[in-house]
Design an enzyme around this catalytic site. Structure first.
Site, mmCIF file in Angstrom:
data_model
loop_
_atom_site.group_PDB
_atom_site.id
_atom_site.type_symbol
_atom_site.label_atom_id
_atom_site.label_comp_id
_atom_site.label_asym_id
_atom_site.label_seq_id
_atom_site.Cartn_x
_atom_site.Cartn_y
_atom_site.Cartn_z
ATOM 1 N N ASP A 49 14.202 108.743 11.534
ATOM 2 C CA ASP A 49 13.705 108.024 10.359
ATOM 3 C C ASP A 49 13.009 106.722 10.725
ATOM 4 O O ASP A 49 12.042 106.322 10.070
ATOM 5 C CB ASP A 49 14.862 107.740 9.394
ATOM 6 C CG ASP A 49 15.217 108.953 8.544
ATOM 7 O OD1 ASP A 49 14.490 109.966 8.618
ATOM 8 O OD2 ASP A 49 16.212 108.888 7.805
ATOM 9 N N ASP A 148 26.424 87.717 0.998
ATOM 10 C CA ASP A 148 25.698 87.957 2.246
ATOM 11 C C ASP A 148 24.212 88.176 2.015
ATOM 12 O O ASP A 148 23.409 87.988 2.932
ATOM 13 C CB ASP A 148 26.273 89.168 2.970
ATOM 14 C CG ASP A 148 27.609 88.864 3.640
ATOM 15 O OD1 ASP A 148 28.034 87.695 3.600
ATOM 16 O OD2 ASP A 148 28.213 89.794 4.197
ATOM 17 N N THR A 159 19.449 105.990 -0.405
ATOM 18 C CA THR A 159 20.565 106.625 0.300
ATOM 19 C C THR A 159 20.877 105.940 1.625
ATOM 20 O O THR A 159 21.821 106.347 2.312
ATOM 21 C CB THR A 159 20.251 108.107 0.589
ATOM 22 O OG1 THR A 159 19.097 108.182 1.429
ATOM 23 C CG2 THR A 159 19.998 108.868 -0.693
ATOM 24 N N TYR A 163 22.923 102.382 -0.194
ATOM 25 C CA TYR A 163 24.118 103.181 -0.471
ATOM 26 C C TYR A 163 25.319 102.666 0.312
ATOM 27 O O TYR A 163 26.451 102.643 -0.189
ATOM 28 C CB TYR A 163 23.837 104.646 -0.142
ATOM 29 C CG TYR A 163 24.900 105.604 -0.588
ATOM 30 C CD1 TYR A 163 25.427 105.541 -1.877
ATOM 31 C CD2 TYR A 163 25.365 106.599 0.261
ATOM 32 C CE1 TYR A 163 26.398 106.429 -2.296
ATOM 33 C CE2 TYR A 163 26.333 107.496 -0.146
ATOM 34 C CZ TYR A 163 26.850 107.407 -1.432
ATOM 35 O OH TYR A 163 27.818 108.293 -1.842
ATOM 36 N N SER A 164 25.075 102.217 1.546
ATOM 37 C CA SER A 164 26.158 101.643 2.351
ATOM 38 C C SER A 164 26.714 100.372 1.720
ATOM 39 O O SER A 164 27.879 100.035 1.913
ATOM 40 C CB SER A 164 25.663 101.341 3.765
ATOM 41 O OG SER A 164 25.295 102.520 4.439
#
Length: 259
Positions: A49, A148, A159, A163-164
């Site tokens: 990616d 943060d 995603t 998503y994390s």
């Protein structure tokens, strides 16, 4: 919907520096030939990616569709590597993506522009939490986000880092963006928002000297920013090609049920 492709499309093969990708490029060029970016009907990106994003940033303005084959560690935007490339190109389904357009102002007064196909993220540069205000279409929605940082993600990028950070996965073609805080301390109950794609988002760093912040558009980082404006690009659009049995829309949908 399948994309019409000539029986023998002219292909420009691009590869990451990883040895498997370089070896695959040589094998594919020997089998299918190779041509320049300018002469190609389609670009074939070999890697992960990260390499796909670099390919889009470098060649997105060419208007050439891009078919990726996974020869890297992460391949959400890629297809599996197979030998029957021409058949797969004939059957490929297009996914049209619009990048985010980012304008950042630094402490020294420099203006920097960049595009992001996945996300734009603001992050604290030191151990101290960032103080950031958030304006949407000229109206202040968050006076002071303490944490943060914060992410703006496209559906294709929702995603990934978004998503994390516990942000929502957005359906492809939903014309929405994800606005997601990173480890927020205040406001305690705010977990982000889903915005219309044409929303203008402006972040202001409230204490840039004591609490410096950087911004990253995909992999392009600018440090010591004081203000960042983000909107969906109205001028640039790229086309990614995917195998019909595992197209991008299905991948995004499947991610919502991953356990």
């Amino acid at each position: 919907m399948e994309m019409m492709m000539t029986a023998a499309p002219r292909i420009a093969f691009l590869a990451s520096t990883a040895e498997p990708a370089q070896r695959a490029r040589q094998e594919l060029m020997a089998r299918y030939g190779d041509c320049s970016i300018e002469e190609a009907d389609v670009l074939c990106a070999l890697g992960g990616d990260g390499f796909m994003l670099r390919t889009l940033h470098r060649y997105g303005a060419s208007g050439k569709p891009v078919y990726g084959m996974k020869l890297g560690s992460v391949g959400f935007l890629m297809n599996q590597y197979h030998d029957d490339l021409l058949e797969r190109l004939q059957r490929a389904e297009p996914a049209k993506l619009r990048p985010l357009q980012m304008m950042a102002q630094t402490e020294s007064g420099v203006s920097v522009e960049s595009l992001a196909y996945n996300e734009v993220s603001l992050l604290r540069q030191t151990h101290q939490a960032a103080y950031i205000s958030i304006d949407l279409n000229g109206q202040t929605r968050i006076d002071e986000l303490t944490g943060d940082g914060v992410i703006v993600a496209t559906p294709a990028g929702s995603t990934a880092y978004n998503y994390s950070a516990h942000g929502p996965i957005l359906p492809l073609g939903s014309h929405t963006l994800a606005l997601t805080p990173i480890a927020p301390y205040r406001p305690r109950r705010w977990r982000g928002a889903i915005l219309k794609a044409d929303t203008e988002i402006r972040f202001r760093v409230l204490d840039p000297y004591k609490r410096p912040v950087s911004v990253t558009a995909d992999s392009h980082e600018i440090r010591d920013v004081v203000e960042v404006t983000i909107r969906e690009s109205t001028e640039q659009r790229v086309t990614l090609l995917f195998d019909p049995e595992h197209n991008l829309e299905e991948r995004i949908f499947s991610e919502q049920f991953a356990v």
